[in-house]
Design an enzyme around this catalytic site. Structure first.
Site, PDB file in Angstrom:
ATOM      1  N   GLY A 165       0.094  -5.205   0.765  1.00 40.24           N
ATOM      2  CA  GLY A 165      -1.065  -5.210  -0.118  1.00 40.24           C
ATOM      3  C   GLY A 165      -0.796  -5.895  -1.436  1.00 40.24           C
TER       4      GLY A 165
ATOM      5  CD  GLU B  79       0.733  -5.555   5.607  1.00 44.06           C
ATOM      6  OE1 GLU B  79       0.087  -5.519   4.549  1.00 44.06           O
ATOM      7  OE2 GLU B  79       1.435  -6.550   5.942  1.00 44.06           O
TER       8      GLU B  79
ATOM      9  CB  ALA C 252      -0.921  -0.008   1.218  1.00 45.80           C
TER      10      ALA C 252
ATOM     11  CD  GLU D 106      -3.353  -7.495   2.572  1.00 50.18           C
ATOM     12  OE1 GLU D 106      -3.961  -7.760   3.625  1.00 50.18           O
ATOM     13  OE2 GLU D 106      -3.083  -6.327   2.220  1.00 50.18           O
TER      14      GLU D 106
END
Length: 262
Positions: A111, A134, A66, A114
């Protein structure tokens, strides 16, 4: 028109759609990319000319996570408003009712991993580095990572990766089931297309039903999963492909049906 995420097709590989992430240098997944991912997944889902989907970040990197700069100044109230949308965008590939494969080169972190977890299959270059770091930012994966990772590799291994935030190389990722195939970096996309191409002449409704039965069944108990299977199994008897498939089997033997996708 999308700026960072496109859905591409080619005459060279008919029936295969490629969702391309292109936000240099590291394909950071800001809110715009998340929204464009969602739109691309929705488009891939409804287009009849697309039978299977490859997700690709380019030859150097899949996606490094992200956009932390964008998230840095967000408060609890700010992130609460968009957390559901973030999860939907990063997890958009999982919503496509067709076979999907992530073609992973370089980094697939946070992300980025993910996004790949939403695919049915993951093919990685032997230079790939995967992880969910994270925890080193004082947060946890919020794009589906805690749920999809645990379902894929088991809770103990998922906790190891999430608690430590460490990166794993391609070989370890293959060993623990995080990826399904490892190839040379310059062969990643071709290997993904080769897998996706297996389904371009397949029975689309049956493939979608199989995906629904497996994915929905994993989210519930066995008895409920069996009921889901029975329901989608019976529904296939309303499709043209079921008629074609069974008639072809009786007349010509197995594996010779010419499906229409209807």
């Amino acid at each position: 028109m999308a700026e960072f995420v496109t859905l591409e097709t080619s005459t060279e590989h008919p029936g295969v759609g490629t969702i391309v992430l292109a936000r240099p240098p590291m394909n950071a997944l800001n809110r715009q990319v998340q929204d464009e991912l969602l739109a691309a997944a929705e488009q891939a889902s409804v287009r009849d000319d697309i039978k299977a989907v490859v997700v690709y970040g380019g030859p150097k990197v899949f996606a490094a996570g992200a956009d932390i700069k964008e998230m840095n100044d967000m408060s609890f109230a700010d992130i609460s408003k968009i957390a559901g949308r973030l999860q939907a965008g990063i997890g958009a590939i999982a919503s496509i009712p067709k076979p999907t494969v992530a073609a992973i080169t370089g980094y697939a972190l946070g992300g980025g991993l993910e996004v790949a977890l939403g695919a049915d299959r993951r093919i990685a270059g032997d230079n790939a580095k995967l992880g969910v770091p994270e925890i080193t930012l004082g947060i946890i994966p919020g794009g589906g990572g805690t749920q999809r990772l645990a379902r894929l590799i088991g809770p103990a291994r998922a906790k190891d990766l999430i608690f430590t935030g460490r990166h794993v190389g391609a070989e370890e990722a293959l060993e623990i089931g995080l990826v399904d195939q490892v190839v040379a970096p310059d062969e990643v996309y071709n290997a993904a297309v080769a897998w996706a191409s297996k389904f371009t002449a397949g029975a689309s409704s049956a493939l979608a039903a199989a995906k629904t039965a497996i994915d929905a069944g994993l989210d519930t108990d066995l008895d409920t999963g069996l009921k889901i299977e029975a329901q989608v199994f019976a529904a296939l008897f309303a499709t043209h492909d079921r008629t074609v498939g069974m008639s072809s089997f009786i007349e010509n033997g197995p594996g010779k049906a010419e499906f229409t996708g209807k």
